[in-house]
Scaffold this motif. Structure first.
Motif, short mmCIF file in Angstrom:
data_model
loop_
_atom_site.label_atom_id
_atom_site.label_comp_id
_atom_site.label_asym_id
_atom_site.label_seq_id
_atom_site.Cartn_x
_atom_site.Cartn_y
_atom_site.Cartn_z
N ALA A 275 -3.85 5.42 8.13
CA ALA A 275 -3.85 6.64 7.56
C ALA A 275 -3.99 7.89 8.70
O ALA A 275 -3.50 8.76 8.33
CB ALA A 275 -5.07 6.87 6.33
N LEU B 44 0.66 -1.47 0.08
CA LEU B 44 -0.16 -0.09 0.09
C LEU B 44 0.89 1.39 -0.08
O LEU B 44 0.73 2.23 -0.80
CB LEU B 44 -0.82 -0.03 1.37
N CYS B 45 1.83 1.38 0.93
CA CYS B 45 2.56 2.44 0.91
C CYS B 45 3.80 2.61 -0.06
O CYS B 45 5.09 2.49 0.49
CB CYS B 45 3.22 2.76 2.44
N ALA C 29 2.67 12.90 0.69
CA ALA C 29 2.99 11.64 0.88
C ALA C 29 3.91 11.14 -0.27
O ALA C 29 4.92 10.28 -0.15
CB ALA C 29 1.73 10.48 1.09
N PRO D 109 1.27 5.64 -3.27
CA PRO D 109 0.72 5.36 -1.97
C PRO D 109 -0.78 5.34 -2.03
O PRO D 109 -1.55 6.17 -2.37
CB PRO D 109 1.41 6.33 -0.97
N GLN D 110 -1.34 4.19 -1.32
CA GLN D 110 -3.00 4.12 -1.55
C GLN D 110 -3.60 4.50 0.01
O GLN D 110 -3.95 3.60 0.55
CB GLN D 110 -3.42 2.62 -2.06
N CYS D 111 -3.31 5.85 0.13
CA CYS D 111 -3.73 6.23 1.50
C CYS D 111 -5.26 5.98 1.83
O CYS D 111 -5.46 5.64 2.99
CB CYS D 111 -3.38 7.75 1.44
N CYS E 108 -5.19 2.49 3.26
CA CYS E 108 -4.30 2.19 4.38
C CYS E 108 -5.14 2.14 5.84
O CYS E 108 -5.66 3.15 6.15
CB CYS E 108 -3.36 3.51 4.38
N CYS F 140 -1.07 9.26 10.02
CA CYS F 140 -0.03 9.69 8.98
C CYS F 140 0.27 10.98 8.93
O CYS F 140 -0.76 11.68 8.16
CB CYS F 140 -0.21 8.78 7.70
S1 SF4 Z 1 -1.41 6.85 4.81
FE1 SF4 Z 1 0.58 7.28 4.98
S2 SF4 Z 1 1.58 5.25 5.74
FE2 SF4 Z 1 -0.54 4.86 4.76
S3 SF4 Z 1 -0.11 4.56 2.63
FE3 SF4 Z 1 -0.40 6.93 2.84
S4 SF4 Z 1 1.39 7.49 3.06
FE4 SF4 Z 1 1.55 5.44 3.32
#
Ligand code: SF4
Length: 396
Positions: free
Chosen positions: A233, A219-220, A244, A225-227, A230, A236
């Motif tokens: 998240a 994911l990251c 990101a 990045p698939q926030c 996540c 983060c």
């Molecule tokens: S929320 Fe943060 S930890 Fe999660 S995928 Fe996005 S950048 Fe990465």
């Protein structure tokens, strides 16, 4: 659950990427996601230290999909640490052929022998002892000890560093020794308690380490990045700040280095060729595997190759041009320039100049541990030889 307050400061935290009051919820969330979403990989079905160790070494700088078939074949060939220690180096290298970075295989073999000699055949449990083995750095030691033995050592690899940097919105050069030490301390501070307690969920350090790595791998990811999907998240900082994609800052790519490898494919009337191996090859393209006599230069250099053949082997035969092939090793773009050299008898080189020589049939050189570059040279040569010659080289 309400989102925790996120500091908008970009000042890099020391070892507190997640506030202590938030830590149990963060750990529960990530471990719950890992239990549900983790990929079903062969090495995740075992806690056997030998198997975990093999997987961690193979996965260094190599994609999971590429490792899977090698992992299965390697363990079928060397099912125990003792079997690996007793094997000949050539057999180990042949099982590694195609996976690249052959120093990993040589170090595995040396380390297996040391483990048998000094640790009774059991991968050591103490991190100092693991770090003393060939080819084992802090990442590998922490991964094997945490997954196989439940020892509380946090791993720090490229995936984990990226996750930590984004969680803490840490910018700058993460590879600087001081920053790296801070990240290592931060990673250790996130490890959940091992026994059930009011302070947080029980878990094995191995599960935790794999959860952090899995988040970074799936994911990251560096460029996407698939926030929205996540599980962490809401903790983060990089996500909250909308940066990101800019954290960590991309490292400048090394400029590609272009070089040519002129290789002599010797061929005797019985279809046999000459492969050599030299100690000094350890740091070069061939990683001490069997290869055709060759020289490196900026562009194909038949005259230089002729001089080399004469001085090392006493060969004065003409060089016939064979089709070029291309090969890439990390940042090196290599033009493979094979030359056919017909000889009535294969030479016996000066033993002090070579670690060894082999004279297999050209069509069968894969019975020896050889690199992908050597395979390409052989394939280009066989494709260019007249049918009559090919039949000869494969029928003897
Ligand atoms: S929320 Fe943060 S930890 Fe999660 S995928 Fe996005 S950048 Fe990465």
């Amino acid at each position: 659950m309400p989102a925790p307050a996120i500091s908008r400061s970009l000042a890099p935290p020391k070892d507190e990427i997640i506030l202590p009051a938030e830590l149990p919820a963060f750990q529960t969330q990530l471990l719950g996601w890992f239990a549900e979403a983790k990929r079903d990989l062969d090495w995740r079905r075992t806690r056997d230290a030998y198997r975990v160790w093999i997987s961690e070494i193979m996965l260094q700088q190599t994609r999971v999909a590429a490792v899977l078939p090698y992992y299965q074949r390697f363990l079928a060939r060397f099912p125990t640490l003792d079997a690996l220690a007793r094997a000949r180096l050539d057999t180990v290298l042949r099982s590694w052929a195609g996976l690249g970075y052959y120093s990993r295989a040589r170090n595995l073999h040396r380390a297996a022998k040391e483990i048998v000699d000094r640790h009774g055949g059991e991968f050591p449990r103490r991190i100092e002892e693991a770090l003393a083995l060939p080819g084992i750095g802090h990442y590998t030691a922490a991964a094997v000890l945490s997954i196989a033995y439940g020892e509380p050592h946090a791993v720090l690899d490229g995936n984990v560093v990226r996750v930590l940097a984004r969680l803490g919105a840490i910018r700058g050069d993460l590879r600087r020794p001081k920053r790296w030490r801070e990240l290592a301390a931060a990673a250790n501070a996130l490890l959940p308690p091992q026994a059930a307690s009011a302070a947080g969920p029980p878990s094995s350090p191995g599960d935790w380490n794999q959860a952090m790595m899995e988040l970074g791998a799936t994911l990251c990811t560096p460029r996407g990045p698939q926030c929205a999907a996540c599980p962490v998240a809401r903790w983060c900082r990089a996500h909250a700040l909308g940066i990101a994609l800019r954290v960590p800052a991309p490292r400048p790519k090394p400029k590609p280095v272009r070089l040519a490898l002129s290789a002599a494919v010797l061929l005797d009337p019985r279809g046999r060729t000459l492969l050599v191996r030299q100690e000094s090859d350890h740091s070069t393209l061939f990683s001490s595997l069997w290869h055709f006599p060759a020289i490196q230069s900026a562009r194909p250099a038949p005259e230089k190759l002729s001089r080399y053949l004469q001085s090392a082997f006493g060969i004065t035969a003409a060089l016939e041009v064979l089709p070029l092939a291309r090969h890439t090793v990390t940042f090196r773009r290599i033009l493979l320039a094979p030359f056919l050299v017909r000889v009535t008898k294969l030479p016996v080189p000066n033993p002090s100049a070579m670690e060894g020589v082999r004279t297999p049939r050209l069509a069968e050189i894969e019975c020896l541990p050889i690199s992908s570059a050597t395979k390409k040279i052989a394939a280009a040569s066989l494709a260019a030889l007249p049918r009559r010659r090919q039949r000869a080289s494969s029928s003897f």
